[in-house]
Design a protein around this motif. Structure first.
Motif, PDB file in Angstrom:
ATOM      1  N   SER A  53       3.330   9.456  12.815  1.00 54.24           N
ATOM      2  CA  SER A  53       4.593   8.829  12.418  1.00 54.24           C
ATOM      3  C   SER A  53       4.332   7.507  11.701  1.00 54.24           C
ATOM      4  CB  SER A  53       5.500   8.607  13.637  1.00 54.24           C
ATOM      5  OG  SER A  53       6.787   8.162  13.233  1.00 54.24           O
ATOM      6  N   LEU A  54       3.428   7.564  10.724  1.00 49.94           N
ATOM      7  CA  LEU A  54       2.972   6.371  10.012  1.00 49.94           C
ATOM      8  C   LEU A  54       3.335   6.482   8.533  1.00 49.94           C
ATOM      9  CD1 LEU A  54      -0.458   4.624  10.436  1.00 49.94           C
ATOM     10  CD2 LEU A  54       0.460   5.044   8.172  1.00 49.94           C
ATOM     11  N   LEU A  55       4.001   5.466   8.041  1.00 52.29           N
ATOM     12  CA  LEU A  55       4.372   5.385   6.630  1.00 52.29           C
ATOM     13  C   LEU A  55       3.462   4.376   5.940  1.00 52.29           C
ATOM     14  CD1 LEU A  55       6.417   6.128   4.341  1.00 52.29           C
ATOM     15  CD2 LEU A  55       7.734   4.127   5.070  1.00 52.29           C
ATOM     16  N   CYS A  56       2.894   4.767   4.812  1.00 52.23           N
ATOM     17  CA  CYS A  56       1.984   3.899   4.060  1.00 52.23           C
ATOM     18  C   CYS A  56       2.514   3.730   2.646  1.00 52.23           C
ATOM     19  CB  CYS A  56       0.588   4.513   4.050  1.00 52.23           C
ATOM     20  SG  CYS A  56      -0.648   3.525   3.194  1.00 52.23           S
ATOM     21  N   ILE A  57       2.595   2.484   2.207  1.00 48.26           N
ATOM     22  CA  ILE A  57       3.054   2.161   0.861  1.00 48.26           C
ATOM     23  C   ILE A  57       2.112   1.124   0.274  1.00 48.26           C
ATOM     24  CG2 ILE A  57       5.509   2.728   1.090  1.00 48.26           C
ATOM     25  CD1 ILE A  57       5.977  -0.141   1.962  1.00 48.26           C
ATOM     26  N   SER A  58       2.146   0.982  -1.044  1.00 48.26           N
ATOM     27  CA  SER A  58       1.218   0.055  -1.687  1.00 48.26           C
ATOM     28  C   SER A  58       1.891  -0.724  -2.796  1.00 48.26           C
ATOM     29  CB  SER A  58       0.029   0.838  -2.264  1.00 48.26           C
ATOM     30  OG  SER A  58      -0.990  -0.043  -2.693  1.00 48.26           O
ATOM     31  N   ASP A  59       1.433  -1.947  -2.974  1.00 54.84           N
ATOM     32  CA  ASP A  59       1.770  -2.749  -4.159  1.00 54.84           C
ATOM     33  C   ASP A  59       3.268  -2.868  -4.372  1.00 54.84           C
ATOM     34  OD1 ASP A  59      -0.974  -3.295  -5.753  1.00 54.84           O
ATOM     35  OD2 ASP A  59      -1.087  -1.334  -4.797  1.00 54.84           O
ATOM     36  N   LEU A  60       3.937  -3.493  -3.402  1.00 53.47           N
ATOM     37  CA  LEU A  60       5.363  -3.785  -3.566  1.00 53.47           C
ATOM     38  C   LEU A  60       5.592  -4.855  -4.632  1.00 53.47           C
ATOM     39  CD1 LEU A  60       6.371  -4.011   0.209  1.00 53.47           C
ATOM     40  CD2 LEU A  60       6.673  -2.057  -1.321  1.00 53.47           C
ATOM     41  N   HIS A  61       4.702  -5.813  -4.726  1.00 48.52           N
ATOM     42  CA  HIS A  61       4.809  -6.922  -5.686  1.00 48.52           C
ATOM     43  C   HIS A  61       6.183  -7.574  -5.631  1.00 48.52           C
ATOM     44  CE1 HIS A  61       0.934  -6.891  -7.816  1.00 48.52           C
ATOM     45  NE2 HIS A  61       0.912  -5.593  -7.535  1.00 48.52           N
ATOM     46  N   LEU A  62       6.649  -7.849  -4.412  1.00 45.66           N
ATOM     47  CA  LEU A  62       7.935  -8.527  -4.259  1.00 45.66           C
ATOM     48  C   LEU A  62       7.892  -9.894  -4.942  1.00 45.66           C
ATOM     49  CD1 LEU A  62       8.500  -7.684  -0.485  1.00 45.66           C
ATOM     50  CD2 LEU A  62       9.543  -6.534  -2.457  1.00 45.66           C
TER      51      LEU A  62
ATOM     52  N   GLY B 272      -1.471  -4.038   0.541  1.00 46.06           N
ATOM     53  CA  GLY B 272      -1.830  -5.210  -0.243  1.00 46.06           C
ATOM     54  C   GLY B 272      -0.980  -5.398  -1.482  1.00 46.06           C
ATOM     55  N   ASP B 273      -1.021  -6.634  -2.023  1.00 40.45           N
ATOM     56  CA  ASP B 273      -0.150  -7.036  -3.127  1.00 40.45           C
ATOM     57  C   ASP B 273       1.306  -6.714  -2.796  1.00 40.45           C
ATOM     58  OD1 ASP B 273      -2.420  -7.902  -4.349  1.00 40.45           O
ATOM     59  OD2 ASP B 273      -2.309  -6.573  -6.085  1.00 40.45           O
ATOM     60  N   SER B 274       1.664  -6.981  -1.563  1.00 40.48           N
ATOM     61  CA  SER B 274       3.053  -6.787  -1.145  1.00 40.48           C
ATOM     62  C   SER B 274       3.948  -7.844  -1.772  1.00 40.48           C
ATOM     63  CB  SER B 274       3.149  -6.845   0.385  1.00 40.48           C
ATOM     64  OG  SER B 274       2.362  -5.827   0.966  1.00 40.48           O
ATOM     65  N   PHE B 275       3.375  -9.013  -2.058  1.00 42.87           N
ATOM     66  CA  PHE B 275       4.079 -10.104  -2.737  1.00 42.87           C
ATOM     67  C   PHE B 275       3.318 -10.432  -4.010  1.00 42.87           C
ATOM     68  CE2 PHE B 275       4.645 -10.345   1.802  1.00 42.87           C
ATOM     69  CZ  PHE B 275       6.018 -10.452   1.938  1.00 42.87           C
ATOM     70  N   ASP B 276       4.034 -10.851  -5.043  1.00 38.93           N
ATOM     71  CA  ASP B 276       3.359 -11.103  -6.317  1.00 38.93           C
ATOM     72  C   ASP B 276       2.497 -12.359  -6.258  1.00 38.93           C
ATOM     73  OD1 ASP B 276       3.235  -9.477  -8.686  1.00 38.93           O
ATOM     74  OD2 ASP B 276       3.951 -11.220  -9.794  1.00 38.93           O
TER      75      ASP B 276
ATOM     76  N   ILE C  68       1.836  -3.439   9.540  1.00 36.12           N
ATOM     77  CA  ILE C  68       0.480  -3.870   9.222  1.00 36.12           C
ATOM     78  C   ILE C  68       0.415  -4.232   7.745  1.00 36.12           C
ATOM     79  CG2 ILE C  68      -1.934  -3.138   9.103  1.00 36.12           C
ATOM     80  CD1 ILE C  68      -0.893  -1.088  11.424  1.00 36.12           C
ATOM     81  N   TRP C  69       0.101  -5.475   7.466  1.00 34.06           N
ATOM     82  CA  TRP C  69      -0.097  -5.944   6.098  1.00 34.06           C
ATOM     83  C   TRP C  69      -1.599  -5.926   5.798  1.00 34.06           C
ATOM     84  CZ3 TRP C  69       4.458  -6.785   3.692  1.00 34.06           C
ATOM     85  CH2 TRP C  69       5.555  -7.265   4.412  1.00 34.06           C
ATOM     86  N   ILE C  70      -1.996  -5.240   4.759  1.00 31.84           N
ATOM     87  CA  ILE C  70      -3.353  -5.348   4.247  1.00 31.84           C
ATOM     88  C   ILE C  70      -3.342  -6.442   3.180  1.00 31.84           C
ATOM     89  CG2 ILE C  70      -5.250  -4.158   3.085  1.00 31.84           C
ATOM     90  CD1 ILE C  70      -4.645  -3.083   5.886  1.00 31.84           C
ATOM     91  N   THR C  71      -4.269  -7.381   3.257  1.00 32.16           N
ATOM     92  CA  THR C  71      -4.288  -8.455   2.274  1.00 32.16           C
ATOM     93  C   THR C  71      -4.754  -7.918   0.918  1.00 32.16           C
ATOM     94  OG1 THR C  71      -6.523  -9.065   2.964  1.00 32.16           O
ATOM     95  CG2 THR C  71      -4.706 -10.223   4.002  1.00 32.16           C
ATOM     96  N   GLY C  72      -4.164  -8.443  -0.141  1.00 28.78           N
ATOM     97  CA  GLY C  72      -4.507  -8.020  -1.494  1.00 28.78           C
ATOM     98  C   GLY C  72      -4.985  -9.192  -2.336  1.00 28.78           C
ATOM     99  N   ASN C  73      -5.271  -8.931  -3.592  1.00 28.13           N
ATOM    100  CA  ASN C  73      -5.708 -10.018  -4.467  1.00 28.13           C
ATOM    101  C   ASN C  73      -4.551 -10.941  -4.861  1.00 28.13           C
ATOM    102  OD1 ASN C  73      -5.300  -7.371  -5.952  1.00 28.13           O
ATOM    103  ND2 ASN C  73      -5.156  -8.794  -7.698  1.00 28.13           N
ATOM    104  N   HIS C  74      -3.310 -10.451  -4.796  1.00 27.85           N
ATOM    105  CA  HIS C  74      -2.149 -11.303  -5.073  1.00 27.85           C
ATOM    106  C   HIS C  74      -1.674 -12.052  -3.832  1.00 27.85           C
ATOM    107  CE1 HIS C  74      -0.644 -10.263  -9.240  1.00 27.85           C
ATOM    108  NE2 HIS C  74      -1.614  -9.379  -9.073  1.00 27.85           N
ATOM    109  N   ASP C  75      -1.970 -11.514  -2.658  1.00 24.05           N
ATOM    110  CA  ASP C  75      -1.479 -12.138  -1.416  1.00 24.05           C
ATOM    111  C   ASP C  75      -2.587 -12.140  -0.361  1.00 24.05           C
ATOM    112  OD1 ASP C  75      -1.506  -9.404  -1.061  1.00 24.05           O
ATOM    113  OD2 ASP C  75       0.569  -9.233  -0.404  1.00 24.05           O
TER     114      ASP C  75
END
Length: 216
Positions: free
Chosen positions: A27-36, A78-82, A108-115
């Motif tokens: 029951s796990l949802l995974c998404i990427s690069d929201l760039h909010l 990751g890159d959940s925020f711009d 769970i937030w994975i850290t990205g290069n933008h955030d």
């Protein structure tokens, strides 16, 4: 909801037409690069105007998806925020929406290069996160197996249609960007051709997910 289930690293995962990945057994949802906050950051740095509602649209689509699936947990790759300032400059309404989503389930937030730094929205932050046979990270590596990542915003072109696409091979999955107004990297790019094995699939998103041999 349109879906394409497929086996991966001893699990069954489902590519959704929205660009999200669903692991039903967990029951796990995974998404990427929201760039909010992309439009706010673009304007702040002197770029041309973008429609200012991309954060609201991205969060609305994510909210609808969570309402449909009722996941027990959510992973953002990751890159959940711009950038950090874009997160701080979100409207009160958008912040309230995000807090509501995050505070109702393990997030769970994975850290990205933008955030790369933790931000004040709850949940837990990781550089890499493992659950069962799967490992979640922002940027794909050339080692190991069972890896799920984002970062590249892959797109694939079939005939006259170009769509965001999942890239899938025996060892890794690269998710398309979920955020509104995110660009994309064609899967024929040498970076992706090198990362993905010769038999890789591209699963085009849209009203009906379309699996095809990854164009090269």
């Amino acid at each position: 909801m349109t879906t394409f289930p497929f086996p991966f690293s001893g699990t069954t995962l489902t590519a959704l037409g929205t660009g999200a990945l669903w692991w039903e057994d967990q029951s796990l949802l995974c998404i990427s690069d929201l760039h909010l906050g992309k439009s706010e950051r673009h304007a702040r740095r002197g770029g041309g105007p973008l429609p200012p509602y991309e954060t609201k649209d991205t969060l609305a689509r994510l909210s609808d998806l969570i309402d449909d699936l009722c996941p027990k947990s959510v992973i953002c790759l990751g890159d959940s925020f711009d950038d950090g300032a874009a997160a701080q400059n979100m409207t009160a309404e958008d912040c309230a929406t995000l807090h509501h989503l995050v505070n109702h389930r393990p997030w769970i937030w994975i850290t990205g290069n933008h955030d790369p730094q933790p931000l004040a929205f709850g949940g837990t932050y990781h550089h890499r996160y493992s659950q069962g046979p799967l490992t979640f990270c922002h940027i794909a590596t050339s080692k190991g197996s069972g890896e799920i990542s984002g970062h590249y915003h892959p797109k694939a072109r079939i005939k006259n249609t170009t769509r965001p696409a999942f890239l899938v091979d025996e060892h890794r999955i690269i998710l398309p960007a979920f955020g509104t107004y995110t660009g994309g990297l064609n899967c024929t790019n040498p970076i992706l051709s090198t990362l993905m094995q010769p038999q890789a699939l591209a699963i085009l998103t849209g009203p009906r997910p379309l699996p095809v041999p990854m164009p090269r």
